[in-house]
Design an enzyme around this catalytic site. Structure first.
Site, mmCIF file in Angstrom:
data_model
loop_
_atom_site.group_PDB
_atom_site.id
_atom_site.type_symbol
_atom_site.label_atom_id
_atom_site.label_comp_id
_atom_site.label_asym_id
_atom_site.label_seq_id
_atom_site.Cartn_x
_atom_site.Cartn_y
_atom_site.Cartn_z
ATOM 1 N NE ARG A 1 -2.346 -1.287 3.612
ATOM 2 C CZ ARG A 1 -1.810 -0.536 4.575
ATOM 3 N NH1 ARG A 1 -1.848 0.786 4.493
ATOM 4 N NH2 ARG A 1 -1.271 -1.091 5.636
ATOM 5 N NE ARG B 1 -0.076 -8.556 1.886
ATOM 6 C CZ ARG B 1 -0.728 -7.969 2.895
ATOM 7 N NH1 ARG B 1 -1.875 -8.441 3.307
ATOM 8 N NH2 ARG B 1 -0.235 -6.928 3.496
ATOM 9 C CE LYS C 1 -6.041 -3.381 4.849
ATOM 10 N NZ LYS C 1 -6.301 -3.888 6.199
ATOM 11 C CG HIS D 1 -7.090 -2.685 10.475
ATOM 12 N ND1 HIS D 1 -5.786 -2.275 10.626
ATOM 13 C CD2 HIS D 1 -7.058 -3.711 9.599
ATOM 14 C CE1 HIS D 1 -4.996 -3.026 9.865
ATOM 15 N NE2 HIS D 1 -5.744 -3.901 9.245
ATOM 16 C CG ASP E 1 -7.585 -6.809 7.217
ATOM 17 O OD1 ASP E 1 -6.737 -6.486 8.066
ATOM 18 O OD2 ASP E 1 -7.723 -6.214 6.142
ATOM 19 C CB CYS F 1 0.572 -7.190 15.978
ATOM 20 S SG CYS F 1 1.668 -5.780 16.192
ATOM 21 C CE1 TYR G 1 0.290 -5.776 -1.826
ATOM 22 C CE2 TYR G 1 -0.867 -3.842 -1.007
ATOM 23 C CZ TYR G 1 -0.336 -5.104 -0.803
ATOM 24 O OH TYR G 1 -0.466 -5.704 0.420
ATOM 25 C CB SER H 1 0.788 -4.442 9.625
ATOM 26 O OG SER H 1 -0.036 -3.420 9.194
HETATM 27 C C1 OXD Z 1 -2.972 -4.491 5.666
HETATM 28 C C2 OXD Z 1 -3.662 -5.671 5.099
HETATM 29 O O1 OXD Z 1 -2.102 -3.923 4.986
HETATM 30 O O2 OXD Z 1 -4.535 -6.213 5.786
HETATM 31 O O3 OXD Z 1 -3.301 -4.102 6.809
HETATM 32 O O4 OXD Z 1 -3.363 -6.055 3.961
HETATM 33 MN MN MN Z 2 -5.121 -5.148 7.516
#
Ligand code: OXD
Ligand code: MN
Length: 597
Positions: free
Chosen positions: A73, A379, A210, A230, A281, A254, A201, A252
Site C-alpha cells: 500500500r 500475499r 481498505k 481494522h 482483518d 502483530c 497491488y 500489521s
Molecule cells: C494491511 C492488510 O495492509 O490487511 O493491513 O493487507
Molecule cells: Mn489489515
C-alpha cells in the site's frame, strides 16, 4: 434491448460516463458465475497475466507478479479528498476534491484503450443484509476481477439488489501505465467515490477492502452510528459448547490472521476449546435490538501475508490456501508449486523469484544482501470458506454478538500481557493510545514507539479526533457494551527474549478475558486497569521459566509516567478537536500512577 444487465439508471449513467473517460474497447459485466470465472482465468493465463499452478497439488490456484515498485500500500499516495481539509484531520493526506478529480482524470483519460473494462458489482457483507454495503468497481485488470471474486460477494444477486436501492460506492480503477509517478489512491467520502490509478497491488486496488470497508465505511459509519474497524472476529467455543465472540485490533505484523484461526494448544484442547473464524482483518459492528454490539466481516476472503506462514504458525491457513487461491509475488518452484521464506519444508534448490528471475538459496545482491525468493509483503488471496475453522455464522445477516474488544500492540517493555480497562471511556483511551515498537536489531531504533490508534491510523477516512468522539458516543448507545481489554504478546526479558510464546498459547489469555466478561474470576487493580492474578491463567501443558508470568503481568508506574509524555504529544496534534473525555482519562491515569508511584 437493454445493453446493461441492470435497470438502475444511476449505475448505467455512471458506467457510461467512466467508459467515456477511460475509453475501453469493450465492457464486460461480472456475473459471479463459475462459468465466467473459469473463462476469465483461462484468458488471464493465455495473455500471461497469471501463471497456472500445479493443478494436482494446488487446484484452481494461480500466481501473479506485480511491478517491482508496486508491492505494498502506498500511504504517501493515498488521499482523503474532503471539501474541508480539517475534515480529513492531521493524520491523513488531503487533497481538495476538484483538484484530485482533475489530476486523476488526466491519468484515467484513455487509459483503457485497447483493453476491456470489467464492471464488478459487489457486496461487502451478505447480500441484502442491513449491515452490508454495495460497491461497483470498474477495472481494466483481470487480476483485480479474480481477486474481487474471492474477497467479496460479486455478481447478479448484487445487481438484483441494486434494482431496489440506489446506494452504492462508485469505485474506479485502472492500472494505466503502472507508473509510480502517476499513481493515486483517492477517496471522496462526500461523493461515496474511490478512484485508484497506476497500481495493481491488492490494498491499493481491491477497492472493497481498505478503501471501501475502512476509509469510506468509517466515514459512513460515523453518520449512521456504527463502527467500521481494522479488527478480526473470532468465536471461542468453550468446553460446554457455548460460543462467545471477540473482536481484536492489532497493527500489521502483530499476528491478527494467526490469532483469528488459532488451533488450541493441547492443554486447552483437552478441556474442549475450539475456535471459529469469522474474519482476520475488518469488522463492521452495530448496536442491535438487544442493545449489544454485533459484528460482521464484510469480506469473504483472506488477503494474507505469505512469508512466515507455515504449519506451526498457522496450520489452518496452510490448509486454506491449497485450492482456489491467488498468490502474488511468491517464489515459483520447478513443479509449479510455490514457496516463500518461512514456508513449510525444505528450502527449494532453485526456482523463479518474485521478479521472474532464476533463483537459488544463498544468492546475494550487489550490496551483499540475500536475494529473497518471495517479496516480504507477498500475499495469497483465498476464500474464507476454505478455512477449516470457518464459522457457520459467516452468512448471518446480523453477524455475531461481541463479548470483548481487544486492542494490542507490539511492546518489548512496559505493557503487560493483558489488562482490562475500567469502563468504555477508559477502553477508548486504551485504543486511542495504542502503539507498537519497531523491533529492529539496531540499538538506535529499539524502543521507537509509533502510535496507531485502534490500528486505524492508515485507514480512518476522516479526522481521527472525530473518530475518537464517535467511539465514545457509541458506548453511550449500547446498554450492553462489550468490555475492552489490551494485550501485548511481545514483552521481552532483559536479554530481549520473548517472555510469552504467543501463537496458539494466546488462547490462554483469551480464556481469562472471557472469564472476566462472565464474572468468573477476580483481578488485581493497577493504575492502568485490571490485571490477572497469575493463578487465573490456565497454564496446563505450558511451562514458562520461573517468574516469567509475574514479569509478563507487571505494571511499573515509572515507565507509564514516561509513556504519558508520548501520549500527550500524540493527543496535542488534534488541538481542540480531541474529545475532553480523552484528556480526562489522561489526567486520571496520571493521578493513579502518581499516587501509586
Ligand atoms: C494491511 C492488510 O495492509 O490487511 O493491513 O493487507
Ligand atoms: Mn489489515
Amino acid at each position: 434491448m437493454n445493453k446493461f444487465p441492470t435497470y438502475n439508471k444511476k449505475l448505467k449513467d455512471w458506467v457510461t460516463k467512466m467508459a467515456k473517460l477511460c475509453q475501453p474497447d469493450e465492457i464486460v459485466w461480472i456475473d459471479g458465475t463459475d462459468a465466467q470465472r473459469f473463462a476469465l482465468e483461462k484468458e488471464a493465463v493465455a495473455i500471461g497475466e497469471l501463471i497456472q499452478l500445479n493443478s494436482e497439488k494446488l487446484p484452481g490456484c494461480f500466481l501473479y507478479r506485480t511491478a517491482i515498485d508496486d508491492v505494498a500500500r502506498t500511504e504517501q499516495l493515498t488521499f482523503i479528498c474532503t471539501k474541508k481539509k480539517h475534515d480529513a484531520g492531521p493524520t491523513n493526506n488531503w487533497m481538495p476534491p476538484q483538484a484530485a478529480y482533475r489530476k486523476a482524470k488526466a491519468i484515467f483519460k484513455g487509459a483503457m484503450a485497447g483493453r476491456t473494462m470489467y464492471v464488478i458489482p459487489f457486496s461487502m457483507g451478505p447480500v441484502g443484509s442491513e449491515f452490508s454495503k454495495i460497491g461497483v468497481e470498474l477495472t481494466d485488470s483481470l487480476y483485480v476481477v479474480l481477486n474481487m471474486l474471492i474477497m467479496t460477494r460479486v455478481g447478479n444477486p448484487v445487481l438484483r439488489y441494486l434494482e431496489k436501492k440506489d446506494d452504492f460506492t462508485k469505485c474506479l480503477h485502472s492500472k494505466a501505465d503502472l507508473d509510480i509517478n502517476k499513481r493515486l489512491i483517492l477517496h471522496f467520502p462526500e461523493d461515496n467515490t474511490i478512484w485508484s490509478v497506476g497500481s495493481c497491488y491488492g490494498g491499493n486496488v481491491l477497492l472493497g477492502k481498505k478503501c471501501l470497508s475502512l476509509r469510506i465505511a468509517s466515514f459512513i459509519a460515523r453518520r449512521e452510528h456504527w463502527l467500521a474497524e481494522h479488527i478480526l472476529i473470532m468465536g471461542i467455543e468453550d468446553p460446554n459448547g457455548h460460543i462467545e465472540y471477540i473482536a481484536a485490533a492489532f497493527p500489521s505484523a502483530c499476528g491478527k490472521t494467526n490469532l483469528a484461526m488459532l488451533i488450541p494448544p493441547e492443554g486447552l484442547k483437552r478441556k474442549g476449546y475450539r475456535i471459529w473464524t469469522l474474519g482476520d482483518d475488518i469488522a463492521w459492528m452495530r448496536v442491535d435490538s438487544d442493545g449489544a454490539l454485533w459484528a460482521i466481516n464484510p469480506e469473504s476472503g483472506f488477503f494474507g501475508v505469505a512469508p512466515g506462514t507455515n504449519s506451526h504458525t498457522n496450520l489452518n491457513m496452510v490448509e486454506t490456501i491449497k485450492k482456489n487461491a491467488i498468490y502474488t509475488n511468491v517464489l515459483l518452484k520447478p513443479d509449479k508449486t510455490v514457496w516463500w521464506e518461512g514456508a513449510d519444508g525444505e528450502v527449494p534448490a532453485n526456482g523463479i523469484d518474485w521478479q521472474g528471475r532464476p533463483w537459488k538459496p544463498g544468492m546475494k545482491d550487489r550490496n551483499g544482501k540475500p536475494i529473497l525468493g518471495a517479496q516480504p509483503n507477498s500475499r495469497f488471496a483465498a476464500p474464507i470458506v476454505n478455512c477449516p475453522s470457518a464459522s457457520f455464522r459467516l452468512e448471518q445477516h446480523h453477524g455475531v454478538p461481541i463479548s470483548a474488544i481487544v486492542f494490542g500492540g507490539r511492546r518489548a517493555h512496559l505493557v503487560p500481557l493483558v489488562y482490562e480497562t475500567f469502563n468504555w471511556q477508559h477502553g477508548v483511551f486504551a485504543g486511542a493510545t495504542m502503539a507498537s515498537e519497531r523491533t529492529a536489531a539496531s540499538v538506535g531504533e529499539l524502543g521507537v514507539v509509533r502510535r496507531d490508534p485502534m490500528a486505524m491510523l492508515p485507514f480512518c477516512g476522516y479526522n481521527m479526533a472525530y473518530y475518537f468522539k464517535h467511539w465514545l458516543d457509541m458506548g453511550k448507545r449500547m446498554p450492553k457494551a462489550p468490555k475492552i481489554f489490551h494485550v501485548n504478546w511481545f514483552r521481552t526479558d532483559e536479554k530481549g527474549k520473548f517472555l510469552w510464546p504467543g501463537f496458539k498459547e494466546n488462547l490462554r489469555v483469551l480464556e481469562w478475558i472471557l472469564d472476566r466478561c462472565n464474572n468468573k474470576v477476580g483481578a488485581f487493580k493497577t493504575p492502568i486497569g485490571y490485571v490477572p492474578y497469575p493463578g487465573d491463567i490456565d497454564m496446563t501443558g505450558l511451562v514458562l521459566p520461573a517468574g516469567a508470568l509475574e514479569k509478563l503481568l507487571e505494571v511499573k508506574p515509572d515507565g507509564w509516567i514516561e509513556e504519558l509524555k508520548g501520549i500527550k504529544k500524540f493527543f496535542t496534534q488534534f488541538k481542540k478537536d480531541l474529545p475532553f473525555e480523552l484528556w480526562e482519562e489522561y489526567e486520571n491515569l496520571q493521578k493513579r500512577l502518581k499516587s501509586n508511584g
